[in-house]
Design a protein around this motif. Structure first.
Motif, PDB file in Angstrom:
ATOM      1  N   GLU A   1       0.503  -1.485  -0.050  1.00  0.00           N
ATOM      2  CA  GLU A   1       0.079   0.180   0.109  1.00  0.00           C
ATOM      3  C   GLU A   1       0.462   1.271   0.050  1.00  0.00           C
ATOM      4  OE1 GLU A   1      -2.680  -0.133   3.292  1.00  0.00           O
ATOM      5  OE2 GLU A   1      -3.595  -2.650   2.496  1.00  0.00           O
ATOM      6  N   ASP A   2       0.130   2.305  -0.471  1.00  0.00           N
ATOM      7  CA  ASP A   2       1.302   3.703  -0.924  1.00  0.00           C
ATOM      8  C   ASP A   2      -0.033   4.250   1.289  1.00  0.00           C
ATOM      9  OD1 ASP A   2       1.786   6.364  -0.655  1.00  0.00           O
ATOM     10  OD2 ASP A   2       0.155   6.850  -2.054  1.00  0.00           O
ATOM     11  N   ILE A   3       1.580   4.983   1.662  1.00  0.00           N
ATOM     12  CA  ILE A   3       1.854   4.485   2.726  1.00  0.00           C
ATOM     13  C   ILE A   3       1.431   5.580   3.793  1.00  0.00           C
ATOM     14  CG2 ILE A   3       4.084   6.057   3.244  1.00  0.00           C
ATOM     15  CD1 ILE A   3       2.948   4.366   6.241  1.00  0.00           C
ATOM     16  N   LEU A   4       0.915   7.071   2.656  1.00  0.00           N
ATOM     17  CA  LEU A   4      -0.111   8.054   2.540  1.00  0.00           C
ATOM     18  C   LEU A   4      -0.792   8.122   2.171  1.00  0.00           C
ATOM     19  CD1 LEU A   4       2.266  11.065   0.498  1.00  0.00           C
ATOM     20  CD2 LEU A   4       2.144  10.190   2.738  1.00  0.00           C
ATOM     21  N   LYS A   5      -2.511   6.716   1.921  1.00  0.00           N
ATOM     22  CA  LYS A   5      -3.304   6.685   1.912  1.00  0.00           C
ATOM     23  C   LYS A   5      -3.418   5.265   3.420  1.00  0.00           C
ATOM     24  CE  LYS A   5      -3.865   7.787  -2.628  1.00  0.00           C
ATOM     25  NZ  LYS A   5      -3.503   7.060  -4.715  1.00  0.00           N
ATOM     26  N   SER A   6      -2.774   5.207   4.112  1.00  0.00           N
ATOM     27  CA  SER A   6      -2.768   3.678   4.730  1.00  0.00           C
ATOM     28  C   SER A   6      -2.888   4.592   6.073  1.00  0.00           C
ATOM     29  CB  SER A   6      -1.702   3.041   5.134  1.00  0.00           C
ATOM     30  OG  SER A   6      -1.253   2.625   3.339  1.00  0.00           O
ATOM     31  N   LYS A   7      -4.281   3.155   6.516  1.00  0.00           N
ATOM     32  CA  LYS A   7      -4.603   3.411   8.245  1.00  0.00           C
ATOM     33  C   LYS A   7      -3.382   2.905   8.624  1.00  0.00           C
ATOM     34  CE  LYS A   7      -8.069   4.191  11.223  1.00  0.00           C
ATOM     35  NZ  LYS A   7      -9.851   2.910  11.918  1.00  0.00           N
ATOM     36  N   ILE A   8      -2.270   3.250   9.713  1.00  0.00           N
ATOM     37  CA  ILE A   8      -1.017   2.747  10.394  1.00  0.00           C
ATOM     38  C   ILE A   8      -1.573   2.784  11.323  1.00  0.00           C
ATOM     39  CG2 ILE A   8       0.891   3.557  11.165  1.00  0.00           C
ATOM     40  CD1 ILE A   8       1.172   5.539   9.177  1.00  0.00           C
ATOM     41  N   GLU A   9      -1.021   0.885  11.952  1.00  0.00           N
ATOM     42  CA  GLU A   9      -1.566  -0.071  13.345  1.00  0.00           C
ATOM     43  C   GLU A   9      -0.764   0.751  14.321  1.00  0.00           C
ATOM     44  OE1 GLU A   9      -0.640  -4.329  12.674  1.00  0.00           O
ATOM     45  OE2 GLU A   9      -0.451  -3.709  10.715  1.00  0.00           O
ATOM     46  N   ASN A  10      -1.328   0.398  15.041  1.00  0.00           N
ATOM     47  CA  ASN A  10      -0.892   1.332  16.490  1.00  0.00           C
ATOM     48  C   ASN A  10       0.387  -0.356  17.263  1.00  0.00           C
ATOM     49  OD1 ASN A  10      -0.640   1.831  19.404  1.00  0.00           O
ATOM     50  ND2 ASN A  10      -2.411   2.966  19.593  1.00  0.00           N
ATOM     51  N   PHE A  11       1.718   0.775  17.005  1.00  0.00           N
ATOM     52  CA  PHE A  11       2.566   0.302  17.409  1.00  0.00           C
ATOM     53  C   PHE A  11       2.810   0.301  18.563  1.00  0.00           C
ATOM     54  CE2 PHE A  11       3.069   0.985  13.060  1.00  0.00           C
ATOM     55  CZ  PHE A  11       3.095  -0.856  12.564  1.00  0.00           C
ATOM     56  N   GLY A  12       2.074   1.230  19.589  1.00  0.00           N
ATOM     57  CA  GLY A  12       2.697   1.052  21.253  1.00  0.00           C
ATOM     58  C   GLY A  12       3.284   2.795  21.495  1.00  0.00           C
ATOM     59  N   THR A  13       3.931   2.888  22.206  1.00  0.00           N
ATOM     60  CA  THR A  13       4.553   4.246  22.314  1.00  0.00           C
ATOM     61  C   THR A  13       6.144   4.344  21.699  1.00  0.00           C
ATOM     62  OG1 THR A  13       5.390   3.709  24.413  1.00  0.00           O
ATOM     63  CG2 THR A  13       3.178   4.600  24.856  1.00  0.00           C
ATOM     64  N   LYS A  14       6.877   3.248  21.500  1.00  0.00           N
ATOM     65  CA  LYS A  14       8.485   2.606  20.818  1.00  0.00           C
ATOM     66  C   LYS A  14       8.228   1.925  19.261  1.00  0.00           C
ATOM     67  CE  LYS A  14      10.443   4.323  25.524  1.00  0.00           C
ATOM     68  NZ  LYS A  14      11.971   4.380  26.030  1.00  0.00           N
ATOM     69  N   TYR A  15       7.162   3.038  19.659  1.00  0.00           N
ATOM     70  CA  TYR A  15       7.808   2.497  17.378  1.00  0.00           C
ATOM     71  C   TYR A  15       8.788   3.123  16.585  1.00  0.00           C
ATOM     72  CZ  TYR A  15       4.559   4.795  14.775  1.00  0.00           C
ATOM     73  OH  TYR A  15       3.466   6.245  14.304  1.00  0.00           O
ATOM     74  N   LYS A  16       9.450   2.539  15.447  1.00  0.00           N
ATOM     75  CA  LYS A  16      10.510   3.364  14.891  1.00  0.00           C
ATOM     76  C   LYS A  16       9.974   3.567  13.600  1.00  0.00           C
ATOM     77  CE  LYS A  16      14.728   2.854  18.282  1.00  0.00           C
ATOM     78  NZ  LYS A  16      15.387   2.107  18.594  1.00  0.00           N
ATOM     79  N   VAL A  17       9.956   4.542  12.609  1.00  0.00           N
ATOM     80  CA  VAL A  17      10.020   4.202  11.701  1.00  0.00           C
ATOM     81  C   VAL A  17      11.961   4.171  10.795  1.00  0.00           C
ATOM     82  CG1 VAL A  17       8.843   5.686   9.523  1.00  0.00           C
ATOM     83  CG2 VAL A  17       7.886   5.561  11.985  1.00  0.00           C
ATOM     84  N   VAL A  18      11.394   3.935   9.549  1.00  0.00           N
ATOM     85  CA  VAL A  18      12.739   3.677   9.023  1.00  0.00           C
ATOM     86  C   VAL A  18      12.460   3.728   7.524  1.00  0.00           C
ATOM     87  CG1 VAL A  18      15.404   2.583   8.258  1.00  0.00           C
ATOM     88  CG2 VAL A  18      14.588   2.474  10.313  1.00  0.00           C
ATOM     89  N   ALA A  19      13.216   4.695   6.363  1.00  0.00           N
ATOM     90  CA  ALA A  19      12.665   4.881   5.128  1.00  0.00           C
ATOM     91  C   ALA A  19      14.051   5.487   3.978  1.00  0.00           C
ATOM     92  CB  ALA A  19      11.657   4.691   4.897  1.00  0.00           C
TER      93      ALA A  19
END
Length: 273
Positions: free
Chosen positions: A99-117
């Protein structure tokens, strides 16, 4: 086998070529790959959201070090290849979402998830803002972006821009390393940078209404060479202009304002309303 050779062989095997309209420039330098991983400061308990997993070069390295990797890949052909490969290798802690991240509903990963891209230029700003403005922003973000974009994000007064304000109102950005264009295949026209963004928890308390805040900031930058008083008149009433004059010299230009000064303008107007 080199990363470049492996990527080319995988694409050829699947009758594919890098897509320019998706901004596909694959990282082929292992040293830079390791630098991205080091910057992300990975822990065994981490949840990682990866944007644009490509052919999984970074995805696999992340999976070795963390609890879970959720990888979004807009190119459905690459997502299909990834799903097949990860199934074969039995990597259980990776989930590929086509999916396109800009159109996706992101799951709740808790308070300490990280993003790498590794972000293409055309989605850099909207992706960063999407995460920073979320109710539950990531604990840390590590992006590969074009060098000039990274510099703009990290600018300070008197050289601020709409993009630098949009990021710095929520977070502290830092350029970790400049990455030469030879580190990618196909080779892009410009160099890139590893950008580390540490979100500020207090930002949510500072800006209660993001739409209103950015309406003011966008007005300020609408004609960068003009003074603020000329730009603000487009969106503020005479009464609002009166209140702003008492907290800021409106003969200044938008790029000279600090984050604290933008926040002060916003709070002054919010209080009077």
């Amino acid at each position: 086998m080199s990363l470049k050779k492996k990527i080319k062989e995988t694409l050829e095997k699947n009758n594919l070529k890098p897509k320019k309209y998706f901004g596909q420039n694959f990282l082929i330098e292992k040293g830079i790959l390791n630098q991205v991983i080091e910057t992300a400061d990975l822990k065994k308990e981490d949840f990682i959201l990866e944007v644009g997993s490509g052919l999984g070069t970074l995805t696999k390295e992340l999976a070795k070090r963390v609890k879970k990797v959720i990888a979004f890949e807009k190119d459905k052909e690459l997502a299909r290849i990834l799903n097949q490969e990860f199934d074969i290798k039995n990597i259980k802690n990776v989930k590929i979402i086509p999916e396109d991240i800009l159109k996706s509903k992101i799951e709740n990963f808790g308070t300490k998830y990280k993003v790498v891209a590794n972000l293409p230029y055309y989605i850099t700003s909207p992706v960063i803002r999407k995460f920073l403005e979320m109710e539950n922003p990531p604990f840390l973000m590590v992006f590969m972006v074009q060098k000039e974009v990274a510099k703009r994000i990290c600018q300070k007064p008197p050289n601020m821009s709409l993009l630098s304000v949009a990021v710095q109102i929520y977070a502290t950005p830092k350029i970790v390393k400049i990455v030469k264009k030879d580190s990618f295949w196909p080779k892009p026209k410009v160099d890139s940078a590893i950008l580390k963004i540490s979100p500020l928890i207090k930002a949510k308390n500072e800006i209660m209404n993001a739409n209103q805040f950015f309406k003011i900031v966008k007005a300020g930058f609408s004609s960068p060479r003009k003074q603020l008083k000329n730009n603000f008149q487009k969106v503020l009433s005479k009464k609002e202009m009166f209140h702003v004059k008492h907290c800021l010299d409106l003969s200044r230009r938008a790029q000279s304002l600090s984050i604290d000064e933008w926040t002060k303008i916003y709070k002054t107007l919010a209080k009077k309303k």
